[in-house]
Design an enzyme around this catalytic site. Structure first.
Site, PDB file in Angstrom:
ATOM      1  CB  CYS A  38     -32.266  -1.897   5.019  1.00  0.00           C
ATOM      2  SG  CYS A  38     -31.745  -3.806   4.209  1.00  0.00           S
ATOM      3  CB  SER A  69     -27.112   0.000   1.803  1.00  0.00           C
ATOM      4  OG  SER A  69     -26.495   0.664   0.909  1.00  0.00           O
ATOM      5  CG  ASP A 126     -32.724  -3.244  -3.318  1.00  0.00           C
ATOM      6  OD1 ASP A 126     -32.147  -4.315  -3.421  1.00  0.00           O
ATOM      7  OD2 ASP A 126     -33.013  -2.640  -2.205  1.00  0.00           O
TER       8      ASP A 126
HETATM    9  C1  RUB Z   1     -31.120  -4.858   0.751  1.00  0.00           C
HETATM   10  C2  RUB Z   1     -31.627  -3.512   0.632  1.00  0.00           C
HETATM   11  C3  RUB Z   1     -30.449  -2.503   0.449  1.00  0.00           C
HETATM   12  C4  RUB Z   1     -30.097  -2.342  -0.994  1.00  0.00           C
HETATM   13  C5  RUB Z   1     -29.026  -1.427  -1.178  1.00  0.00           C
HETATM   14  O1  RUB Z   1     -32.122  -5.658   0.774  1.00  0.00           O
HETATM   15  O2  RUB Z   1     -32.780  -2.893   0.615  1.00  0.00           O
HETATM   16  O3  RUB Z   1     -30.596  -1.072   1.027  1.00  0.00           O
HETATM   17  O4  RUB Z   1     -30.061  -3.448  -1.606  1.00  0.00           O
HETATM   18  O5  RUB Z   1     -27.755  -2.326  -0.647  1.00  0.00           O
HETATM   19  P1  RUB Z   1     -32.042  -7.436   0.965  1.00  0.00           P
HETATM   20  P2  RUB Z   1     -26.060  -2.102  -1.118  1.00  0.00           P
HETATM   21  O6  RUB Z   1     -31.310  -7.386   2.227  1.00  0.00           O
HETATM   22  O7  RUB Z   1     -33.381  -7.929   0.767  1.00  0.00           O
HETATM   23  O8  RUB Z   1     -31.486  -7.623  -0.185  1.00  0.00           O
HETATM   24  O9  RUB Z   1     -25.710  -0.845  -1.228  1.00  0.00           O
HETATM   25  O10 RUB Z   1     -25.367  -3.319  -0.483  1.00  0.00           O
HETATM   26  O11 RUB Z   1     -26.283  -2.641  -2.850  1.00  0.00           O
END
Ligand code: RUB
Length: 331
Positions: free
Chosen positions: A131, A133, A200
């Site tokens: 994903c 992050s 999340d």
């Molecule tokens: C995003 C996702 C990310 C976490 C952490 O899902 O699963 O791994 O939110 O991200 P979506 P961060 O794209 O559905 O929002 O480290 O940027 O907070």
């Protein structure tokens, strides 16, 4: 109750995933509360302002269900409003100060996580991430700066292709990166030294809720004896899980997976689009937080330190416990 268009735009941005990633969602929600307070035009006095802010908070909370960073950001600001008193101006100032503080602290948290997490990456490492992050990419970029990362594999992350965002960020940090389909994770795992993903939500027993597919990555890492880390700011820990609340998993529209016409052309077919999944704590080597690197079993300690007040409040709202015989009867 008229809500400023800029606030509604932020809420819609979160819902439609124009604003996405748990950290960015949280900061956007704090910013929306700040804008709402600054643009309050009602003339009904303190009670009216509080009701209006509660209404805005509910709009933001209804946008996406899974990332606890969103309610944690909203409650952070609203709790400060609850404790504040004085004129409307004083209440607005309290909201603005709390929102600014949340945003500043959340950005500082990512920097700290990058610093702590980079030290966990062994020299010459091949890293895999899933994903997009910000926290995970920050760890990887910091480790790369320290000369520890040889290469990164980034999954596409269907159906929304957040992996392409990860690729852009890695490439702009100069990190050599290769995109792979989600289904290639187990095949590529034999080359990987360490997995770093974001979060999340972290539950009170140290489970990780993150983009769907994360638990499969963790399973493949576990099988190959590859270390699996999640980078999670402490506002991604869920106080509600301490009192047994389950984390709702968001199911998004099937049209993100197959074209609308396809579903209609195949009447009776069902398409499911879960956006997140759950990785149990025994698949996680450590959670990298701004408070330090902790085992998943220490999640409850973080929750008590950071959200003791919220947990107490929730406990008081809980109905009285059933007697033991009654719980047995319920089964
Ligand atoms: C995003 C996702 C990310 C976490 C952490 O899902 O699963 O791994 O939110 O991200 P979506 P961060 O794209 O559905 O929002 O480290 O940027 O907070």
């Amino acid at each position: 109750m008229s809500v400023p268009q800029r606030v509604l735009d932020i809420a819609e941005g979160i819902r439609s995933m124009r604003i996405r990633g748990a950290g960015k969602i949280a900061r956007a929600a704090a910013e929306a509360l700040k804008i709402a307070a600054q643009e309050y035009r009602g003339g009904g006095g303190e009670e009216d302002f509080r009701k209006y802010m509660e209404h805005v908070a509910q709009i933001l909370l209804s946008t996406r269900p899974t990332a606890v960073s969103l309610p944690n950001a909203v409650y952070y600001v609203m709790h400060r409003l609850e404790k504040a008193s004085g004129s409307i101006g004083d209440l607005v100032d309290a909201v603005v100060a709390a929102a600014d503080e949340f945003i500043r602290e959340s950005l500082e948290a990512v920097q700290r996580i990058a610093m702590y997490g980079a030290k966990l990456i062994p020299s010459g490492a091949v890293v895999l991430t899933h994903c997009h992050s910000t926290a995970a990419v920050s760890v990887i970029a910091a480790a790369y700066k320290m000369g520890r990362v040889r290469k990164v594999y980034s999954t596409e992350t269907r159906p929304f292709y957040q992996g392409r965002i990860t690729m852009r960020h890695l490439l702009s940090a100069g990190v050599p990166a290769t995109q792979i389909p989600d289904s290639a994770v187990r095949y590529i795992m034999r080359e990987v030294d360490v997995v770093v993903v974001g979060a999340d939500t972290i539950t009170s027993n140290g489970a990780l809720i993150n983009k769907v597919g994360t638990s499969q990555v963790a399973l493949a890492a576990h099988e190959a004896r590859v270390r699996f880390y999640t980078a999670a700011e402490t506002y991604k820990f869920s106080p509600a899980t301490v009192i047994g609340e389950p984390v709702p998993i968001e199911f998004r529209d099937p049209s993100e997976i197959v074209p609308r016409g396809w579903i209609e052309a195949h009447r009776g077919i069902e398409v499911l689009n879960p956006a997140f999944d759950i990785t149990p704590p025994n698949y996680i080597d450590a959670i990298i937080t701004e408070m330090g690197v902790i085992p998943p079993q220490a999640a409850i300690l973080v929750l008590m330190e950071r959200y003791g007040w919220a947990i107490e409040k929730m406990r008081h709202r809980e109905p009285p416990r059933l007697r033991f015989e009654e719980t047995v009867d319920q089964r």
